[in-house]
Design an enzyme around this catalytic site. Structure first.
Site, PDB file in Angstrom:
ATOM      1  N   VAL A 130       3.399 -12.492  25.041  1.00 50.81           N
ATOM      2  CA  VAL A 130       3.178 -11.272  24.266  1.00 50.81           C
ATOM      3  C   VAL A 130       3.705 -10.099  25.078  1.00 50.81           C
ATOM      4  O   VAL A 130       3.420  -9.981  26.271  1.00 50.81           O
ATOM      5  CB  VAL A 130       1.686 -11.088  23.934  1.00 50.81           C
ATOM      6  N   GLN A 145       2.489 -18.748  27.864  1.00 48.37           N
ATOM      7  CA  GLN A 145       3.791 -19.183  28.374  1.00 48.37           C
ATOM      8  C   GLN A 145       4.314 -18.271  29.482  1.00 48.37           C
ATOM      9  O   GLN A 145       5.208 -18.664  30.238  1.00 48.37           O
ATOM     10  CB  GLN A 145       4.797 -19.220  27.214  1.00 48.37           C
ATOM     11  N   HIS A 161      -4.070 -12.236  26.096  1.00 48.58           N
ATOM     12  CA  HIS A 161      -5.299 -13.025  26.023  1.00 48.58           C
ATOM     13  C   HIS A 161      -5.833 -13.081  24.588  1.00 48.58           C
ATOM     14  O   HIS A 161      -6.330 -14.118  24.138  1.00 48.58           O
ATOM     15  CB  HIS A 161      -6.379 -12.410  26.922  1.00 48.58           C
ATOM     16  N   HIS A 220      -6.083  -8.453  27.745  1.00 50.79           N
ATOM     17  CA  HIS A 220      -5.085  -7.670  27.021  1.00 50.79           C
ATOM     18  C   HIS A 220      -4.633  -8.465  25.801  1.00 50.79           C
ATOM     19  O   HIS A 220      -5.194  -9.532  25.485  1.00 50.79           O
ATOM     20  CB  HIS A 220      -3.912  -7.318  27.934  1.00 50.79           C
ATOM     21  N   TYR A 227     -10.092  -8.722  32.512  1.00 51.08           N
ATOM     22  CA  TYR A 227      -9.301  -7.536  32.214  1.00 51.08           C
ATOM     23  C   TYR A 227      -8.322  -7.883  31.104  1.00 51.08           C
ATOM     24  O   TYR A 227      -7.106  -7.788  31.256  1.00 51.08           O
ATOM     25  CB  TYR A 227      -8.588  -6.985  33.446  1.00 51.08           C
ATOM     26  N   ARG A 237      -1.973  -7.055  35.696  1.00 46.15           N
ATOM     27  CA  ARG A 237      -1.448  -6.322  36.846  1.00 46.15           C
ATOM     28  C   ARG A 237      -0.587  -5.123  36.447  1.00 46.15           C
ATOM     29  O   ARG A 237      -0.252  -4.297  37.302  1.00 46.15           O
ATOM     30  CB  ARG A 237      -0.660  -7.268  37.762  1.00 46.15           C
TER      31      ARG A 237
END
Length: 285
Positions: free
Chosen positions: A176, A148, A37, A34, A32, A187
């Site tokens: 980010v 991080q 990633h 975003h 999932y 989530r």
């Protein structure tokens, strides 16, 4: 771009790349995907000749009352994002592929995993360390990229690599955030419109904490009180923890020094979100 579902497929591809002298970067994810990633994929693409992204919702890092069954999954969307960011191979194994019948070997981190999320989620980091070790063994990356936002996880993985002499360099990449400050998280999709607005209290507390430390606050208790006052002002927020720890040992500190980690986990409704910042003492001259 190739999608592999078995360990043998991945090892075959990695062997070909290694034989050709190509460096391999790994981005471990639970899918999932975003923008957080995507920043890891971009860092891997810039640093390495070949990029592997694992998409695996790891069952052994979820507790019995956590959200494993409801964790968002969308492989088609993830694959499109990976291809758009230059990923060469997506590894999407089943739970049975990673943990076959009779599986009984786990990796633990002990002291580093006893505080923060480790205290709130017993067994979580055993699951993380085990799956990451397996991924390192399967993919044999030269570099592995972690965000991080999961600062404790990053510290634990770095310690594990050091302690077990694993031949991989772990690269931490910055948090980010959304335009309004909320840290990117898979989530976040759980949040209702009202909860999404309430969740901004985390980034407000982080920003206030950063300003206070930059202005000279060094007392950990005073900093926590300042940030807790902000968090507790939001009716939909329930604080799991807010701690100031040494960024290497994950142990609480009384005074804020260089590399101190200020980390928090907060429930917004039933959704648990995390955020943090690290303070680096500016050079004296």
């Amino acid at each position: 771009m190739r999608i592999a579902t078995t360990i043998d497929e991945v090892r075959e591809q990695i062997a070909q790349w290694k034989a050709a002298g190509r460096t391999v970067g790994l981005v471990p994810t639970m899918g999932y995907l975003h923008e957080g990633h995507q920043s890891l994929m971009d860092a891997a693409r810039q640093a390495c000749d070949a990029v592997v992204v694992s998409v695996f919702v790891n069952p052994i890092q979820f507790g019995p009352n956590e959200d494993f069954d409801n964790y968002p999954r969308d492989l088609e969307r993830d694959a499109e994002l990976c291809e758009a960011h230059g990923v060469d191979l997506v590894f999407h194994p089943s739970a049975d592929e990673m943990y076959p019948a009779g599986f009984n070997t786990y990796v633990t981190a002990d002291a580093l995993a006893e505080t923060l999320c480790g205290a709130s989620r017993p067994g979580h980091f055993r699951g993380v360390c085990t799956v990451v070790t397996k991924l390192f063994n399967i993919v044999q990356p030269d570099l592995a990229f972690f965000g991080q936002k999961d600062a404790q996880q990053l510290a634990i993985v770095k310690g594990m690599v050091r302690d077990l002499n694993l031949p991989v360099r772990v690269v931490g990449c910055p948090i980010v955030r959304e335009d309004d400050g909320l840290a990117k998280s898979s989530r976040n999709t759980y949040l209702s419109a009202a909860e999404r607005q309430a969740a901004l209290v985390l980034s407000r507390a982080v920003a206030a904490g950063q300003r206070a430390v930059e202005a000279g606050e060094r007392d950990a208790h005073a900093l926590k009180r300042l940030m807790l006052d902000i968090l507790e002002s939001e009716p939909l927020a329930r604080v799991d923890y807010l701690e100031v720890v040494d960024g290497l040992t994950m142990q609480p500190v009384e005074r804020i020094g260089s590399a101190a980690l200020v980390a928090l986990a907060v429930y917004i409704g039933s959704t648990r979100l995390i955020d943090n910042f690290i303070f680096e003492e500016p050079p004296c001259c």
